[in-house]
Design a protein around this motif. Structure first.
Motif, PDB file in Angstrom:
ATOM      1  N   SER A 131       0.823  -1.203   0.000  1.00 36.66           N
ATOM      2  CA  SER A 131       0.000   0.000   0.000  1.00 36.66           C
ATOM      3  C   SER A 131       0.863   1.261   0.000  1.00 36.66           C
ATOM      4  O   SER A 131       0.591   2.224  -0.746  1.00 36.66           O
ATOM      5  CB  SER A 131      -0.923  -0.018   1.221  1.00 36.66           C
ATOM      6  N   GLU A 132       1.904   1.265   0.812  1.00 37.20           N
ATOM      7  CA  GLU A 132       2.792   2.431   0.871  1.00 37.20           C
ATOM      8  C   GLU A 132       3.551   2.619  -0.446  1.00 37.20           C
ATOM      9  O   GLU A 132       3.768   3.748  -0.888  1.00 37.20           O
ATOM     10  CB  GLU A 132       3.764   2.321   2.045  1.00 37.20           C
ATOM     11  N   LEU A 133       3.941   1.509  -1.084  1.00 31.38           N
ATOM     12  CA  LEU A 133       4.595   1.624  -2.394  1.00 31.38           C
ATOM     13  C   LEU A 133       3.645   2.235  -3.423  1.00 31.38           C
ATOM     14  O   LEU A 133       4.065   3.056  -4.252  1.00 31.38           O
ATOM     15  CB  LEU A 133       5.085   0.255  -2.867  1.00 31.38           C
ATOM     16  N   CYS A 134       2.389   1.852  -3.364  1.00 30.97           N
ATOM     17  CA  CYS A 134       1.400   2.459  -4.268  1.00 30.97           C
ATOM     18  C   CYS A 134       1.285   3.953  -4.009  1.00 30.97           C
ATOM     19  O   CYS A 134       1.180   4.749  -4.962  1.00 30.97           O
ATOM     20  CB  CYS A 134       0.043   1.775  -4.108  1.00 30.97           C
ATOM     21  N   ASP A 135       1.318   4.354  -2.737  1.00 30.80           N
ATOM     22  CA  ASP A 135       1.268   5.780  -2.409  1.00 30.80           C
ATOM     23  C   ASP A 135       2.454   6.529  -3.018  1.00 30.80           C
ATOM     24  O   ASP A 135       2.312   7.662  -3.484  1.00 30.80           O
ATOM     25  CB  ASP A 135       1.240   5.995  -0.893  1.00 30.80           C
ATOM     26  N   VAL A 136       3.631   5.894  -3.025  1.00 28.05           N
ATOM     27  CA  VAL A 136       4.812   6.510  -3.624  1.00 28.05           C
ATOM     28  C   VAL A 136       4.582   6.734  -5.120  1.00 28.05           C
ATOM     29  O   VAL A 136       4.851   7.813  -5.656  1.00 28.05           O
ATOM     30  CB  VAL A 136       6.080   5.658  -3.390  1.00 28.05           C
TER      31      VAL A 136
END
Length: 110
Positions: free
Chosen positions: A68-73
């Protein structure tokens, strides 16, 4: 989600952020780009949490959190790119093609 839907979403997010930002102009642009650092930090925090590397917190995150955090990046980077240029899709696709060619060449091997 189709490619066009992706870029439509990025455009809508950029417009929403533009309408709701505290700082405009050059400062707003710089802050939007700096937001990437914050998001990358959240990836690092999630990885540390998923691997339980902080003895005080233990396993505080999951690998789903990391994804999820990678998608936010990625989203933050695309919004920043679109803020920098209205031709974000074309700039990104041309850059991706260049990186792919440089990395894989004309006869990529698996």
């Amino acid at each position: 989600m189709a490619d066009e839907d992706l870029w439509e979403s990025i455009d809508r997010l950029r417009a929403w952020l533009d309408a709701n930002r505290a700082q405009g102009g050059q400062e707003g642009l710089l802050l939007r780009i700096l937001k990437l650092s914050e998001e990358v930090g959240e990836v690092a925090e999630a990885v540390i949490g998923a691997t339980g590397q902080n003895p005080r917190k233990g396993a505080s995150h999951t690998w789903d959190d990391v994804r999820s955090e990678l998608c936010d990046v990625v989203i933050t980077a695309l919004v920043a790119l679109h803020t920098l240029t209205p031709d974000a899709r074309e700039v990104f696709m041309a850059h991706l093609a260049g990186v792919t060619e440089r990395s894989l060449g004309t006869n990529p091997t698996p």
